[in-house]
Design an enzyme around this catalytic site. Structure first.
Site, PDB file in Angstrom:
ATOM      1  CB  SER A   1      17.425   2.682  -7.409  1.00 36.85           C
ATOM      2  OG  SER A   1      16.331   2.484  -6.526  1.00 36.85           O
TER       3      SER A   1
ATOM      4  CG  HIS B   1       3.434  -1.551 -14.191  1.00 41.15           C
ATOM      5  ND1 HIS B   1       3.550  -2.779 -13.573  1.00 41.15           N
ATOM      6  CD2 HIS B   1       4.024  -0.657 -13.368  1.00 41.15           C
ATOM      7  CE1 HIS B   1       4.162  -2.631 -12.413  1.00 41.15           C
ATOM      8  NE2 HIS B   1       4.466  -1.354 -12.265  1.00 41.15           N
TER       9      HIS B   1
ATOM     10  CB  CYS C   1      20.687   5.628  -4.986  1.00 37.31           C
ATOM     11  SG  CYS C   1      19.286   4.713  -4.356  1.00 37.31           S
TER      12      CYS C   1
END
Length: 126
Positions: A68, A73, A88
């Site tokens: 995935s 940030h 996943c």
């Protein structure tokens, strides 16, 4: 579609400033951290934003995984970071690897405190 989604908000990070402002340094390290826990990077995008008012810009670092994704940030002016790790569990349970990666990411920034969440995604009978 079963998976594990981990998030962390990191506050008052005490790491070296370059970890919050240099996309190449942060991105290269993220790929290494992904590989170290046994997840498979398939692509990546690292971007440093321009600074404002004399303050350096933050960074977005995204590593696409076969399992995935990982996305960070940074806000250097606040010494803050948000982290998103999603795996996943279709072909196997990658939850322990996701938790190990989150542990490494949080420790990289040395926050004074964190807010972490965990969400199991998808249903049992899919």
């Amino acid at each position: 579609m079963q998976g594990l989604h981990l998030t962390a908000d990191l506050y008052q990070c005490r790491c070296e400033p370059a970890w919050l402002t240099d996309a190449r340094i942060l991105g290269d390290w993220c790929v290494e951290a992904v590989q170290a826990v046994g997840l498979q990077p398939v692509n990546q995008l690292f971007h440093t934003f321009p600074g404002t008012d004399g303050a350096p810009g933050g960074v977005t670092a995204t590593v696409l995984l076969a399992e995935s994704h990982v996305c960070l940030h940074t806000w250097p002016e606040k010494k803050a970071v948000t982290v998103d790790v999603y795996v996943c569990n279709f072909g196997g349970d990658h939850s322990a690897k996701a938790r190990g990666l989150m542990f490494a990411l949080v420790n990289r920034f040395q926050p004074k405190w964190t807010e972490q969440r965990s969400l199991d995604r998808g249903g049992e009978d899919e």
